[in-house]
Structure formats: C-alpha cells, structure tokens
Design an enzyme around this catalytic site. Structure first.
Site, short mmCIF file in Angstrom:
data_model
loop_
_atom_site.label_atom_id
_atom_site.label_comp_id
_atom_site.label_asym_id
_atom_site.label_seq_id
_atom_site.Cartn_x
_atom_site.Cartn_y
_atom_site.Cartn_z
N SER A 69 4.02 1.00 -6.20
CA SER A 69 3.42 2.40 -6.40
C SER A 69 3.21 3.12 -5.02
O SER A 69 3.03 2.47 -4.09
CB SER A 69 2.21 2.24 -7.25
OG SER A 69 2.20 1.66 -8.40
N1 SAH Z 1 1.09 -2.78 -9.28
C1 SAH Z 1 2.46 -2.96 -8.85
C2 SAH Z 1 3.48 -1.58 -9.41
C3 SAH Z 1 4.66 -2.20 -9.87
S1 SAH Z 1 5.65 -1.37 -11.00
C4 SAH Z 1 2.52 -2.96 -7.42
O1 SAH Z 1 1.51 -2.60 -6.61
O2 SAH Z 1 3.81 -3.29 -6.80
C5 SAH Z 1 5.17 -1.91 -12.70
C6 SAH Z 1 5.26 -3.42 -12.87
O3 SAH Z 1 5.02 -3.50 -14.12
C7 SAH Z 1 6.85 -3.82 -12.82
O4 SAH Z 1 6.79 -4.99 -12.10
C8 SAH Z 1 7.01 -4.15 -14.27
O5 SAH Z 1 7.98 -5.40 -14.45
C9 SAH Z 1 5.53 -4.41 -14.90
N2 SAH Z 1 5.74 -4.41 -16.15
C10 SAH Z 1 6.41 -3.65 -17.29
N3 SAH Z 1 6.23 -3.85 -18.17
C11 SAH Z 1 5.25 -4.95 -18.19
C12 SAH Z 1 4.62 -5.64 -19.35
N4 SAH Z 1 4.86 -5.43 -20.40
N5 SAH Z 1 3.69 -6.77 -19.00
C13 SAH Z 1 3.77 -7.07 -17.73
N6 SAH Z 1 4.27 -6.45 -16.69
C14 SAH Z 1 4.91 -5.39 -16.88
#
Ligand code: SAH
Length: 219
Positions: A69
């Site tokens: 993010s």
């Molecule tokens: N907090 C992260 C942001 C990553 S983007 C950071 O600081 O880098 C969002 C993440 O949510 C992705 O890695 C994606 O794989 C995950 N995601 C999407 N749907 C999900 C679900 N149902 N359960 C768990 N993770 C999920």
C-alpha cells in the site's frame, strides 16, 4: 543494525525522514504513527529492484498481482484505527509484503495477520524475523473468515476491499473495538470505520480509496 536494514542513498534514514515530513504535510497528525513509519525500513518490504523507490509515496508491485500500500494510506488507516487510544490485539486481513503489519507491531501489543497467498506470507515472515519483530502472528488462510481462534480483537484492519462488509469480521470485534477497511467495487471504494458498542455497531464512511479486491479462497 545491518547495513541492508539501515539503507544508503535512496533507502537511507534521511530519505525515510523526508517521507515522514511529506506525510505530515499531507495531514497525518499522530506522532506515534509518524515515528513508527520513520523506524520501519519500507525498502525491506519490496524487491531489491524497487528498493530505490520505496520512500516515494506510491503503491508498488509485490508480485502475484498484489501491491504494497501507499505510505499515506498506511499512515492514515493506522491513525484512524488508533484515534481513540491504544489497542492491544489487532487483526490485519491481507499481510501482503508485511509492511502494514510491521508498522502496527510498533504501536500495539500483538498483531495477527492473515494472507491468502502462501508465497507472500512466507516472505513477510522472513522480513519480520530480520527486523526482530516478535509480536506478529501470521496465518495462511482466507481472511474473509477472520481468525476465530484469537478473537475477539480490539482492532481489525483489512488492506484489500470486499464488495460488502464481511459479517464474520464484525463478530470478531471486541466491545469498544474498531474496524477500518475499504469496502466496495473497484473504482467505487470507501474507507469505512466501524466502532462496536455494547448494543450495536456504529459506522462512519470516510474517504474514497483504491485497494486491490479481497478475493475468496487460498492461493
Ligand atoms: N498490507 C499489505 C497490503 C497488501 S495488498 C502490505 O502492507 O503490503 C492486499 C493483500 O491482501 C494481498 O497480499 C492479497 O493477496 C491479500 N488478500 C486478498 N484477499 C484476501 C483474503 N480473502 N484473505 C487474506 N488475504 C487476502
């Protein structure tokens, strides 16, 4: 601290300080959040080829079609979550690179973070170890269901957007607890803050945001 963690040039502490100054200009007020972001080296959470861009205020690719993010949104969501005082146990849905969880780990007692993509989760675990962050528990699972074994949580944050608020997450919020997450279809997402009281859940709809979608199932 190892030189890799410390960084040089575009990954140095000075570059990190400039990002923090920018976040202040953009309206982030919480000193605790700003300090946590000054400390956590974001360049550790992206591939080496992107390290020189780690302190730009932008989302960056982390593989598997996902992104780390934007720093502003990490700061903003963390500030909203902690607005009414400190929290003990916080659940994050969407570990991704692990950056958001690492920032939270500096601010709350215990972080629980779940990720559906196993490969991302393993990399995040290694980064937490490298940084000596010991108050983060990871799980490879579909986060739509939360993490019942450790519920209730004082705070819940999701970093991927479902079309609607998942009820399972509301149920895992402690009385007095707060949940902040993006909700809505791509192009029409809003940040939502839920505060759970003894009788009900109060909802505030905040700014427009752009997150990757929350996807059901494991990968
Ligand atoms: N907090 C992260 C942001 C990553 S983007 C950071 O600081 O880098 C969002 C993440 O949510 C992705 O890695 C994606 O794989 C995950 N995601 C999407 N749907 C999900 C679900 N149902 N359960 C768990 N993770 C999920």
């Amino acid at each position: 601290m190892s030189s890799r963690l410390q960084g040089i040039g575009m990954t140095s502490q000075r570059t990190r300080n400039r990002l923090v100054e920018r976040l202040m200009r953009e309206g982030i007020r919480s000193q605790a959040v700003l300090e946590a972001m000054r400390e956590i080296p974001r360049h550790i959470f992206v591939d080496e080829a992107l390290a020189s861009r780690a302190y730009e205020d932008t989302a960056l690719p982390i593989g598997h079609g996902q992104t780390i993010s934007q720093p502003y949104i990490v700061a903003r969501m963390t500030e909203i979550l902690l607005r009414d005082g400190p929290l003990r146990r916080v659940l994050e849905i969407g570990t991704g690179s692990g950056y958001q969880a690492a920032v939270l780990a500096r601010l709350v007692e215990e972080v629980f973070t779940v990720e559906r993509v196993g490969a991302l989760q393993r990399k995040a675990r290694r980064r937490f170890r490298e940084l000596g962050l010991r108050n983060i528990r990871l799980r490879h699972c579909d986060g739509m269901e939360g993490w019942r074994g450790y519920a209730p949580f004082d705070g819940i944050m999701a970093t991927a957007a479902p079309p609607e608020l998942p009820l399972a997450l509301l149920e895992q919020l402690a009385v007095g607890g707060r949940l902040v997450m993006p909700v809505g279809r791509p192009g029409a997402q809003r940040l939502v803050l839920i505060t759970r009281t003894a009788e009900a859940c109060e909802q505030e709809v905040l700014e427009t945001v752009s997150f990757v979608p929350l996807v059901a199932g494991e990968a």
